[in-house]
Design a protein around this motif. Structure first.
Motif, PDB file in Angstrom:
ATOM      1  N   PHE A  55       0.855  -1.200   0.000  1.00 22.63           N
ATOM      2  CA  PHE A  55       0.000   0.000   0.000  1.00 22.63           C
ATOM      3  C   PHE A  55       0.885   1.243   0.000  1.00 22.63           C
ATOM      4  O   PHE A  55       1.907   1.277   0.693  1.00 22.63           O
ATOM      5  CB  PHE A  55      -0.873   0.057   1.273  1.00 22.63           C
ATOM      6  CG  PHE A  55      -1.954  -0.985   1.343  1.00 22.63           C
ATOM      7  CD1 PHE A  55      -3.209  -0.725   0.819  1.00 22.63           C
ATOM      8  CD2 PHE A  55      -1.725  -2.225   1.952  1.00 22.63           C
ATOM      9  CE1 PHE A  55      -4.230  -1.681   0.904  1.00 22.63           C
ATOM     10  CE2 PHE A  55      -2.720  -3.171   2.035  1.00 22.63           C
ATOM     11  CZ  PHE A  55      -3.982  -2.904   1.507  1.00 22.63           C
ATOM     12  N   SER A 360      -7.570   4.620  -2.801  1.00 25.98           N
ATOM     13  CA  SER A 360      -7.419   3.619  -3.873  1.00 25.98           C
ATOM     14  C   SER A 360      -8.656   3.549  -4.761  1.00 25.98           C
ATOM     15  O   SER A 360      -8.610   2.942  -5.827  1.00 25.98           O
ATOM     16  CB  SER A 360      -7.068   2.248  -3.289  1.00 25.98           C
ATOM     17  OG  SER A 360      -8.053   1.868  -2.364  1.00 25.98           O
ATOM     18  N   ALA A 367      -3.017   0.634  -3.808  1.00 22.43           N
ATOM     19  CA  ALA A 367      -3.225  -0.573  -2.985  1.00 22.43           C
ATOM     20  C   ALA A 367      -2.888  -1.794  -3.840  1.00 22.43           C
ATOM     21  O   ALA A 367      -2.972  -1.726  -5.069  1.00 22.43           O
ATOM     22  CB  ALA A 367      -4.678  -0.642  -2.524  1.00 22.43           C
ATOM     23  N   GLN A 372      -8.041  -2.561  -0.458  1.00 24.71           N
ATOM     24  CA  GLN A 372      -8.486  -1.182  -0.231  1.00 24.71           C
ATOM     25  C   GLN A 372      -7.899  -0.666   1.074  1.00 24.71           C
ATOM     26  O   GLN A 372      -7.724  -1.437   2.017  1.00 24.71           O
ATOM     27  CB  GLN A 372     -10.024  -1.178  -0.148  1.00 24.71           C
ATOM     28  CG  GLN A 372     -10.655   0.174  -0.231  1.00 24.71           C
ATOM     29  CD  GLN A 372     -12.168   0.092  -0.399  1.00 24.71           C
ATOM     30  OE1 GLN A 372     -12.848  -0.492   0.436  1.00 24.71           O
ATOM     31  NE2 GLN A 372     -12.694   0.686  -1.463  1.00 24.71           N
TER      32      GLN A 372
END
Ligand code: FAD
Length: 506
Positions: A55, A360, A367, A372
């Protein structure tokens, strides 16, 4: 000046948040030999980021209220970098959820009747409130500048009371304005709130950039470097150096010294005056003014990684009442006020509201595929205030509120990470960690904002502490535009001389 590292700069900028990076780009573009100093290993200040498990996580929790149509877009245009930042204005912009509400906000004006209808039904607003509400809406669209100016030194609460006293409306306006300025809504300037709302409505670009919030300062700094600016990270300024009463350079924590004709600090005014320069050289009246400046609250953030895409909107305002005692339809004005009084004291309020952004959904690249990340934030006191409830209790209340309002996320949580008030303070370097270092209350807006030119020749303030109007990041960008124009004028009229080989572009 002894021990100075060559070369000598025209402008030294302290900080690489939106304020510092914008200013660096503008001043380098104007032909000034520019040095940008950042204490952190990574640039961007509040708009920086970090990485975890694939992420890219915003350090803050950001949306940009006018996107490319506001001052950030203006800076990018001026430094010929507009095409490098793509602000996305999502169709499903936001949703208010929790406490029995589920109200969607779409960007299309055509969807406004649906939002108004749902609000009317779910908030239980009687028809007798409609004239006041219509008047308030028309103010937010069309109040003329002279009338806005009349409201600059009166509070949002005073303004709302001239239109309605409906508890649910008061509560929601309280939530929105507290989110705008990160300060109790009933202390914020009504004029400034109306001015900002009008700009947001007219721009219709509430947005978020592809590449994450950090793409903005990064692009500004690339533009600055493209015009010859020097950027140093892990370069904490320990002292702003004066010579014959004028700012002449900086000394870093590692002892290096740099000389500059002008020094611009984007830390808070309190930090710049009392720590980086030291109070003595400033006139007593100015010191007193800076000492009395009101700063916004800090925040607690939860970064929540989900194993799948659960939320469709780009943002949510999640409401809940941890004590179970807050009813939107019956809360008294005193109860509404108490919510933000509690925020200031660090006491979990009866109405807890969570500002939640889902980057995202704009840029899936932020991501890992199919996952998410939610950035969840709420206001929290300065680190100088001992919170009545400990941060762990806040995090627990935030999670309970979130999961009660949006239960579908619970089975998909992979991990959660907390960024507390101390972490924010230490990252942005502004003592106490205010999200907005000169908050927009009566006496601190419009012409009453601290000036960009300091009383010390060669020393300037920029960022969210001085000059300008707007919300958070846009306040900082607008301040940088104003600062660049002032520097340009001061270099041109000779109040700062160009002795360093820099050459102004016409
Ligand atoms: C959690 C959170 C949510 C927010 N939400 C929003 C939002 O949705 N929309 C919005 O518009 N705004 C939002 N804001 C506010 C907005 O981010 C700030 O108002 C704005 O970005 C401040 O920009 P700045 O350039 O003034 O300062 P900052 O971004 O704070 O940058 C200051 C920089 O100066 C550096 N620095 C400080 N002291 C020194 C030193 N001595 N030497 C070298 N470097 C130094 C710091 O390391 C930092 O990089 C939010 C902020 C936070 C933290």
């Amino acid at each position: 000046m002894k021990g100075v590292v060559e070369p000598i700069f025209d402008v030294i900028v302290i900080g690489t948040g939106i304020g510092g990076s914008s200013l660096a780009a503008l001043s380098a573009r104007a032909g000034l030999k520019t040095l940008v100093l950042e204490k952190n290993p990574r640039v961007g200040g509040s708009c920086s980021y970090y990485e975890k498990d694939g992420f890219q996580i915003d350090f803050g929790t950001h949306l940009f209220s006018r996107g490319n149509r506001g001052p950030i877009g203006e800076v990018l245009k001026r430094v010929e970098a507009a095409s490098r930042v793509k602000f996305v204005h999502p169709t499903r912009l936001s949703r208010i959820v929790g406490l029995g509400l589920d109200i969607p906000f779409y960007t299309s004006l055509l969807a406004t009747p649906l939002t108004l209808y749902r609000s009317h039904r779910q908030l239980g607003i009687p028809f007798r409130e409609f004239p006041g509400l219509l008047k308030m809406m028309s103010d937010f669209f069309w109040m003329p500048e002279n009338k806005i100016a009349e409201w600059k030194d009166r509070t949002v609460e005073e303004f709302v009371f001239t239109r309605t006293r409906h508890p649910a409306i008061l509560s929601l306006i309280g939530v929105m304005i507290t989110l705008y300025f990160v300060y109790p809504y009933w202390k914020c300037s009504a004029g400034e709130a109306i001015w900002c709302t009008q700009r947001i409505i007219k721009a219709r670009r509430f947005s978020y950039p592809r590449g994450g919030a950090a793409i903005i300062p990064r692009t500004m700094l690339e533009a600055a470097q493209g015009h010859g600016a020097t950027l140093l990270t892990q370069a904490r300024v320990r002292k702003i150096l004066l010579e014959k009463g004028a700012a002449r350079g900086v000394e870093l924590a590692d002892g290096r010294k740099f000389q500059g004709r002008a020094v611009v600090s984007t830390s808070s005014l309190k930090d710049t005056v009392f720590n980086l320069v030291g109070p003595e050289p400033f006139p007593a009246e100015f010191r007193k003014k800076v000492e009395g400046l009101k700063e916004s609250l800090n925040a607690i953030q939860i970064k929540l990684a989900l194993g799948r895409k659960v939320i469709k909107e780009t943002s949510m305002i999640v409401l809940g009442s941890p004590s179970g005692n807050y009813r939107l339809q019956t809360a008294s004005p005193a109860q509404v006020r108490k919510v933000s009084e509690d925020l200031e004291a660090g006491k979990i309020p009866e109405l807890l509201f969570l500002y939640t952004v889902v980057p995202s959904n704009i840029d899936p690249g932020l991501a890992p595929p199919g996952k998410q990340l939610l950035n969840v934030a709420t206001a929290f006191p300065h680190t100088s205030t001992r919170p009545q409830d400990p941060p762990e209790a806040w995090v627990e209340a935030m999670m309970k509120t979130l999961l009660k309002a949006v239960p579908e996320i619970e089975p998909h949580i992979l991990w959660k990470e907390v960024i507390g008030a101390q972490a924010i303070e230490s990252w942005i370097g502004k003592p106490g960690g205010p999200l907005i270092s000169t908050v927009q209350v009566p006496g601190q807006v419009g012409q009453d904002r601290p000036a960009i030119r300091s009383p010390i020749p060669g020393l300037y303030f920029a960022g969210d502490g001085a000059g300008a109007r707007g919300i958070g990041t846009e306040l900082a960008a607008q301040s940088a535009i104003e600062c660049a124009e002032i520097l340009d004028s001061d270099f041109r009229n000779g109040s700062i001389s160009l002795r360093t080989g820099g050459k102004m572009l016409s």
